[in-house]
Scaffold this motif. Structure first.
Motif, PDB file in Angstrom:
ATOM      1  N   UNK A 206     -11.423 -13.925 -95.969  1.00  0.00           N
ATOM      2  CA  UNK A 206     -11.866 -15.310 -96.109  1.00  0.00           C
ATOM      3  C   UNK A 206     -13.343 -15.473 -95.747  1.00  0.00           C
ATOM      4  N   UNK A 207     -13.789 -14.765 -94.722  1.00  0.00           N
ATOM      5  CA  UNK A 207     -15.205 -14.806 -94.344  1.00  0.00           C
ATOM      6  C   UNK A 207     -16.073 -14.352 -95.513  1.00  0.00           C
ATOM      7  N   UNK A 208     -15.655 -13.271 -96.164  1.00  0.00           N
ATOM      8  CA  UNK A 208     -16.403 -12.780 -97.324  1.00  0.00           C
ATOM      9  C   UNK A 208     -16.350 -13.784 -98.475  1.00  0.00           C
ATOM     10  N   UNK A 209     -15.179 -14.350 -98.719  1.00  0.00           N
ATOM     11  CA  UNK A 209     -15.017 -15.308 -99.827  1.00  0.00           C
ATOM     12  C   UNK A 209     -15.926 -16.514 -99.672  1.00  0.00           C
ATOM     13  N   UNK A 210     -16.056 -16.996 -98.455  1.00  0.00           N
ATOM     14  CA  UNK A 210     -16.858 -18.189 -98.201  1.00  0.00           C
ATOM     15  C   UNK A 210     -18.354 -17.881 -98.145  1.00  0.00           C
TER      16      UNK A 210
END
Length: 218
Positions: A206-210
């Motif tokens: 999720x950190x990467x996605x955002x």
């Protein structure tokens, strides 16, 4: 053993050690203020400023494979994750390789990721690794004889005209790094779907996605 003679010999010895670069700034820790007495100029080594590292999503219709290798106590493992253009996890894996070098582990993790992607029917791949040496061996050639079969297999499966292979700093490759460590701990091959990916792994995805960066160089 006159005091002046002893002082002179200490001064002379320290000066010689410094001139021969055997007496470095770290040896003056706690005594920086007296170094100039001996003719020693202490300069603090400069470090590059911290930089932000981002994980980038692939183009629409393509898929990104992040992989990593790990060697601890003489045994190697690897892991990786395949994501789509929205950054969603398609599949993740880890594997245990046993006794091999870190370069071989990095290459075998790349190979495992490509084989998994092709088994899932995915094409137009962007492979990303934090090993510059592994990438160089694949794209430019070279390396020890015992990795040549793995390199040939990777080249056979990849189309360098269509697919891409690039380097990413370790700070931007945290999901693959975590999976490689898990492979070493569990010492087997295992795959995760997007539904059963563990909570810690999902958080990093999720950190990467955002588009949230990690800091390199602190």
């Amino acid at each position: 053993m006159e005091p002046r003679r002893i002082i002179w010999r200490v001064y002379h010895t320290i000066s010689l050690l410094h001139t021969g670069r055997l007496f470095r700034h770290i040896h003056w820790r706690g005594d920086m203020d007296i170094a100039p007495i001996f003719g020693v100029i202490i300069t603090t080594p400069s470090h590059p400023p911290p930089t932000l590292v981002f994980w980038r999503t692939p183009l629409v219709g393509s898929y990104k494979i992040n992989t990593d290798g790990c060697v601890k106590d003489g045994f190697a493992s690897g892991g990786g994750i395949i994501r789509d253009s929205s950054g969603q996890c398609i599949r993740a894996f880890f594997s245990f390789y046993g006794d091999c070098t870190i370069l071989e582990a990095e290459l075998r993790a790349i190979l495992d990721g490509i084989i998994l992607a092709q088994r899932l029917g995915l094409s137009v791949l962007w492979v990303e690794s934090d090993s510059t040496l592994a990438i160089h061996c694949i794209t430019k050639g070279g390396g020890p004889w015992h990795i040549q079969a793995t390199i040939r297999h990777i080249r056979h499966l990849l189309s360098l005209d269509r697919d891409t292979i690039t380097h990413i700093y370790r700070e931007g490759n945290q999901v693959a790094d975590l999976l490689a460590s898990e492979g070493w701990d569990r010492r087997c091959y295992h795959e995760y779907s997007s539904q059963d990916l563990p909570r810690r792994h999902r958080s990093l995805v999720q950190i990467d996605r955002f588009g949230l960066p990690t800091v390199r160089g602190l």
